[in-house]
Design an enzyme around this catalytic site. Structure first.
Site, PDB file in Angstrom:
ATOM      1  CD  GLN A 148      12.466  26.404  19.908  1.00 26.16           C
ATOM      2  OE1 GLN A 148      11.866  25.744  20.755  1.00 26.16           O
ATOM      3  NE2 GLN A 148      13.748  26.681  20.025  1.00 26.16           N
ATOM      4  CG  PHE A 149       7.887  28.156  23.530  1.00 28.57           C
ATOM      5  CD1 PHE A 149       7.035  27.513  24.421  1.00 28.57           C
ATOM      6  CD2 PHE A 149       7.900  29.539  23.518  1.00 28.57           C
ATOM      7  CE1 PHE A 149       6.209  28.240  25.268  1.00 28.57           C
ATOM      8  CE2 PHE A 149       7.076  30.279  24.346  1.00 28.57           C
ATOM      9  CZ  PHE A 149       6.233  29.637  25.227  1.00 28.57           C
ATOM     10  N   GLY A 150       7.043  29.014  20.129  1.00 32.76           N
ATOM     11  CA  GLY A 150       6.946  30.312  19.457  1.00 32.76           C
ATOM     12  C   GLY A 150       7.085  30.243  17.951  1.00 32.76           C
ATOM     13  CE1 TYR A 154      12.283  29.760   9.806  1.00 33.40           C
ATOM     14  CE2 TYR A 154      12.684  27.985  11.367  1.00 33.40           C
ATOM     15  CZ  TYR A 154      13.143  28.828  10.372  1.00 33.40           C
ATOM     16  OH  TYR A 154      14.448  28.742   9.944  1.00 33.40           O
TER      17      TYR A 154
END
Ligand code: CAA
Length: 248
Positions: A148-150, A154
C-alpha cells in the site's frame, strides 16, 4: 462432564479488532485474557462494563518486549493451567512514503507488528506442543498481500507474518498445533478511521461489497480457526476484505 474451557490470549485485546475477538471467544465459552499496552482508566472501565467483555481478564503487555511476553505466557499458564489459543492482533501503523520514513517509524512497526508475533509464539508454542493442542491465529492485512502506498513498513511486517505462519505451521503440524493468518481488509476501527478522510473514502468506494468491514467479520473467522474442529486447517491465510483483493 462439561469440558473445561479453552484458554485464549488475545494481543491488542482492547483494540478495534482484538476487542471483538475477545468478545467472540468469550461468547463461545473460552476463558479469555486480553493483552494490551496499559490502558487508561476510562478505556479499562468501558471494557469491564461491557457485557460482551466483562468476563475477559486484562493483562498489561508490550508485545515488542521479549521478556515481558515470556512473563505473560507464564502468567496465563500459571493462572489457568495452560494456554490453548493465541491470537496475535496487536498492530500499529506509522504511514509515510519511504522517502519520508524515519528509522523510528520503520522500527516501531516492525517491533510491534512482526517481532510481537515472534515474541508471543516463541513462548506459547512450547506448552502447546507439549500438551498436544494449540491454535495460533495471526492477524495480518490485505496490505501485506498487495502493498500500500505509504506503508512499506506495515506491508513488510504483515507480509512477513505470512512466511512466519507457514514456517511455524510446518514445525507444529504433528503436535496438534495449527498456525494460520487472517488478512483483514479495511475494517471499521480507530486505525482505519485515523486515515485521511479522502483516502479512506476513496478506498471504501472500491470495495466490492460496498462497505468497510466490521470487527466481528474478523472475530467470527478467528473463532472458526480456533475451534477444536479446525485441526486440519494449518499454514493457511484467510482473506476477509469484502472482495477488495481477490486471489487464489
Ligand atoms: N498512489 C499513487 N500516488 C499517490 C498515492 C497513491 N495511492 N497517494 C498519494 N500519491 C501521490 C500524491 O498525489 C503526491 O504526488 P505529487 O508529489 O506528484 O504531488 C505524492 O504521492 C505525495 O507523496 P508524499 O510522500 O508527499 O505523501 P504524503 O506525505 O502527502 O502522504 C501518506 C503520504 C501519509 C502515506 C498518505 O498517502 C496516507 O496516509 N495514505 C494512506 C495509507 C493507507 O492506506 N494506510 C492504511 C491505514 S489502515 C490499515 O493499514 C489497516 C489495514 O490493515 C488495511
Amino acid at each position: 462432564m462439561t469440558p473445561s474451557p479453552r484458554i485464549a490470549l488475545v494481543t491488542g485485546g482492547l483494540g478495534g479488532i482484538g476487542r471483538a475477538i475477545c468478545a467472540r471467544l468469550a461468547a463461545d465459552g473460552c476463558r479469555v485474557v486480553a493483552a494490551d499496552l496499559p490502558p487508561d482508566a476510562a478505556r479499562l472501565t468501558a471494557f469491564a462494563d461491557d457485557p460482551a467483555t466483562r468476563q475477559v481478564t486484562v493483562l498489561a503487555l508490550d508485545v515488542g518486549d521479549f521478556d515481558a511476553c515470556a512473563a505473560a505466557v507464564a502468567d496465563v499458564e500459571a493462572r489457568h493451567g495452560r494456554l490453548d489459543i493465541l491470537v496475535n492482533a496487536a498492530g500499529i501503523t506509522r504511514d509515510a512514503t519511504l522517502r519520508k520514513m524515519s528509522r523510528a517509524q520503520w522500527d516501531d512497526v516492525l517491533r510491534i507488528d512482526l517481532d510481537g508475533v515472534f515474541n508471543l509464539c516463541r513462548h506459547a508454542v512450547e506448552g502447546m506442543t507439549a500438551r498436544g493442542f494449540g491454535r495460533i491465529v495471526n492477524i495480518s492485512s490485505v496490505n501485506g498481500q498487495t502493498g500500500q502506498f505509504g506503508q512499506t513498513n506495515y506491508a513488510a511486517a504483515k507480509a512477513g507474518m505470512h512466511g512466519f505462519t507457514m514456517a511455524l505451521a510446518r514445525e507444529t503440524a504433528r503436535k496438534g498445533v495449527t498456525v494460520n493468518s487472517i488478512s483483514p481488509g479495511y475494517i471499521d476501527t480507530p486505525m482505519v478511521r485515523a486515515m485521511p478522510d479522502a483516502i479512506r473514502e476513496g478506498i471504501a468506494a472500491t470495495i466490492p461489497v460496498g462497505r468497510t468491514g466490521a470487527p466481528d467479520d474478523i472475530a467470527r473467522a478467528v473463532a472458526f480457526l480456533a475451534a477444536d474442529e479446525a485441526g486440519y486447517i494449518t499454514g493457511a491465510n484467510l482473506p476477509i476484505n469484502g472482495g477488495l483483493f481477490m486471489s487464489f
